[in-house]
Design an enzyme around this catalytic site. Sequence first.
Site, PDB file in Angstrom:
ATOM      1  N   CYS A  13       0.817  -1.294  -0.195  1.00 22.17           N
ATOM      2  CA  CYS A  13      -0.029  -0.045  -0.018  1.00 22.17           C
ATOM      3  C   CYS A  13       0.999   1.148  -0.174  1.00 22.17           C
ATOM      4  CB  CYS A  13      -0.889   0.170   1.285  1.00 22.17           C
ATOM      5  SG  CYS A  13      -2.085  -1.127   1.069  1.00 22.17           S
ATOM      6  N   LYS A  16       0.549   3.487  -3.097  1.00 24.31           N
ATOM      7  CA  LYS A  16      -0.568   4.059  -3.496  1.00 24.31           C
ATOM      8  C   LYS A  16      -0.434   5.669  -4.214  1.00 24.31           C
ATOM      9  CE  LYS A  16      -4.487   3.531  -1.080  1.00 24.31           C
ATOM     10  NZ  LYS A  16      -5.348   3.445  -0.254  1.00 24.31           N
ATOM     11  N   ASP A  63      -8.478  -3.670  -5.417  1.00 21.81           N
ATOM     12  CA  ASP A  63      -7.057  -3.353  -4.563  1.00 21.81           C
ATOM     13  C   ASP A  63      -6.120  -4.195  -5.444  1.00 21.81           C
ATOM     14  OD1 ASP A  63      -5.134  -2.429  -3.012  1.00 21.81           O
ATOM     15  OD2 ASP A  63      -6.718  -2.058  -1.504  1.00 21.81           O
ATOM     16  N   ASP A  86     -11.995  -3.874   2.482  1.00 19.53           N
ATOM     17  CA  ASP A  86     -12.921  -2.942   2.366  1.00 19.53           C
ATOM     18  C   ASP A  86     -14.156  -3.467   2.720  1.00 19.53           C
ATOM     19  OD1 ASP A  86     -10.965  -1.126   1.584  1.00 19.53           O
ATOM     20  OD2 ASP A  86     -10.901  -1.499  -0.516  1.00 19.53           O
ATOM     21  N   GLY A 133     -10.733 -13.698 -13.626  1.00 22.47           N
ATOM     22  CA  GLY A 133      -9.879 -12.573 -13.657  1.00 22.47           C
ATOM     23  C   GLY A 133      -9.514 -12.159 -14.790  1.00 22.47           C
ATOM     24  N   HIS A 134      -8.239 -11.384 -14.630  1.00 20.43           N
ATOM     25  CA  HIS A 134      -7.661 -10.769 -15.878  1.00 20.43           C
ATOM     26  C   HIS A 134      -6.282 -10.780 -15.654  1.00 20.43           C
ATOM     27  CE1 HIS A 134      -7.336  -8.567 -19.587  1.00 20.43           C
ATOM     28  NE2 HIS A 134      -6.707  -7.717 -19.113  1.00 20.43           N
ATOM     29  N   SER A 135      -5.563 -11.041 -16.575  1.00 15.52           N
ATOM     30  CA  SER A 135      -3.770 -10.762 -16.454  1.00 15.52           C
ATOM     31  C   SER A 135      -3.251 -10.137 -17.852  1.00 15.52           C
ATOM     32  CB  SER A 135      -3.146 -12.039 -16.554  1.00 15.52           C
ATOM     33  OG  SER A 135      -3.484 -12.960 -17.617  1.00 15.52           O
TER      34      SER A 135
END
Length: 341
Positions: A13, A16, A63, A86, A133-135
Amino acid sequence: MMNFLSQCTSGGCGAKIGPNDLAGLLSNLPKFSDEKLVVGFDTSDDAAVYQISEQLALISTVDFFSPMVEDPRTFGRIAVANALSDVYAMGGQVLFALNLVCFPEKMEKQVLSEILIGGAEKLKEAKASLAGGHSIYDHEPKYGLAVTGQVDPNKMIHNNTPKIGDSLILTKALGVGLIQSAVRGGMASEETEKVAIASMERLNKYAAETMADFSVNACTDVTGFGLLVHALEMAGDTTTLVIDSEQLPLLPDAYHYAEEFLATAAGQRNREFIGERIDLTSVTPAFQEILFDPQTSGGLLLSVSAQNAAKCLEAIQKNDPVARIIGEVCEREEDQEIIIL
């Protein structure tokens, strides 16, 4: 196995975009009104909430980040624990998630396999389904989730609705960013790193399930913006949060590293965002760094009815023994959103 941590310029994090820059970017976006979108990005809440019926709303959050630890499977666990938080902070239940993957084409694919296995282990612990998902190929490895959860709109918890007289409970110890800086610099002990990793891997699921039995008026998870910025969001426009620095739970050696000026870039961005809005003249420089320190997969910050706070804390400590009452919610004192003792 290739050292994949060395391929990253920043991780967790701490990578960010700073709150100042982010606020400026979001302010320029065109607005679209949908009455069913009961929580959007305009309130800086933890997740979006879309109402389906009187008793059901969907929670949506995303995230991802680059590695902050050396072991790929550990990184996968931390990334998932962080992404799910979250939903827990909103008082919701996780339903399913989609993997988000960026990975260097030349890096060993076994590394990616370990990351995904670690992530799947945490999803299984959370009793949440992995739905796809996606890659893409990228110069640095990055991993996280798009998460969907559910909540009863009448029981949803916001991040900026504390009530005067509430007690503040923090469920995880602070200092993750400082310890990771020490690890990168070869200064951290093996035991200190181990404790920090265990904290980051820890799901906030257990604290969230416990808080459902008590009068929690506001909640947020403490992540990359550090305790102080997240607390500032919680204070809103009508209350002042009084935080006792001596009651803050700290990871081993975190204060020592702060004394050694192991400040993080993200911590500095958090400091710049706060500016002069909070009087820190009575706070030691080391404790200031603790307050600004970016937390990867940090704990929950709860604003709980004072009459139930001790029982709530006791219940949370059964699974999260480091949890502490760190302050209280008071009437707004002039323009002071937060007072640090």
